[in-house]
Design a protein around this motif. Structure first.
Motif, mmCIF file in Angstrom:
data_model
loop_
_atom_site.group_PDB
_atom_site.id
_atom_site.type_symbol
_atom_site.label_atom_id
_atom_site.label_comp_id
_atom_site.label_asym_id
_atom_site.label_seq_id
_atom_site.Cartn_x
_atom_site.Cartn_y
_atom_site.Cartn_z
ATOM 1 N N ARG A 295 -7.589 -5.454 4.520
ATOM 2 C CA ARG A 295 -7.457 -5.957 3.158
ATOM 3 C C ARG A 295 -6.674 -7.249 3.103
ATOM 4 N NH1 ARG A 295 -5.180 -1.818 -0.835
ATOM 5 N NH2 ARG A 295 -5.466 -3.592 -2.191
ATOM 6 N N ALA B 183 -5.311 -1.447 5.686
ATOM 7 C CA ALA B 183 -4.407 -2.374 4.995
ATOM 8 C C ALA B 183 -4.458 -3.761 5.628
ATOM 9 C CB ALA B 183 -2.988 -1.825 5.023
ATOM 10 N N ASN C 165 0.859 -1.179 0.000
ATOM 11 C CA ASN C 165 0.000 0.000 0.000
ATOM 12 C C ASN C 165 0.894 1.227 0.000
ATOM 13 O OD1 ASN C 165 -2.457 -1.457 0.258
ATOM 14 N ND2 ASN C 165 -1.879 -1.859 2.371
#
Length: 110
Positions: free
Chosen positions: A106, A103, A82
């Motif tokens: 995810r 993040a 990211n």
């Protein structure tokens, strides 16, 4: 700081430090030993040869703890995909913390 289960001051020093060979200097090891912290740091080959020439024994490495370091390193590498986390240009800490949370979500969600 790590909070305790019951009353008392929070613990401020770790029980174990796991690092790679770049942090295996005598100065770092003696500093950790003075503070009562166990080190799981592999030795460089020149340090091993020096110990053997002096007749000393090699440092024992906690291999189980050192293997767990790999999991943490791989997680950091996946989080750095990211761009906002890798650069860290957020002005406020709470915004950066929100990006870290997103993040991580995810990674965990399919």
């Amino acid at each position: 700081r790590l909070s305790r289960c019951g009353p008392g001051r929070p613990r401020t020093r770790p029980a174990l430090v796991v690092a790679d060979k770049g942090y295996s200097s005598t100065k770092i090891r003696s500093s950790l030993r003075r503070r009562g912290i166990t080190a799981a740091i592999p030795e460089r080959i020149d340090q091993i040869n020096g110990r053997l020439c002096r007749g000393e024994s090699r440092c024992r490495l906690d291999r189980v703890a050192y293997r767990r370091r790999n999991v943490v390193e791989r997680c950091f590498n996946r989080l750095k995909h990211n761009k906002a986390l890798a650069t860290g240009y957020d002005k406020r800490a709470r915004h950066y913390q929100a990006m870290v949370t997103l993040a991580c979500l995810r990674l965990w969600l399919p």
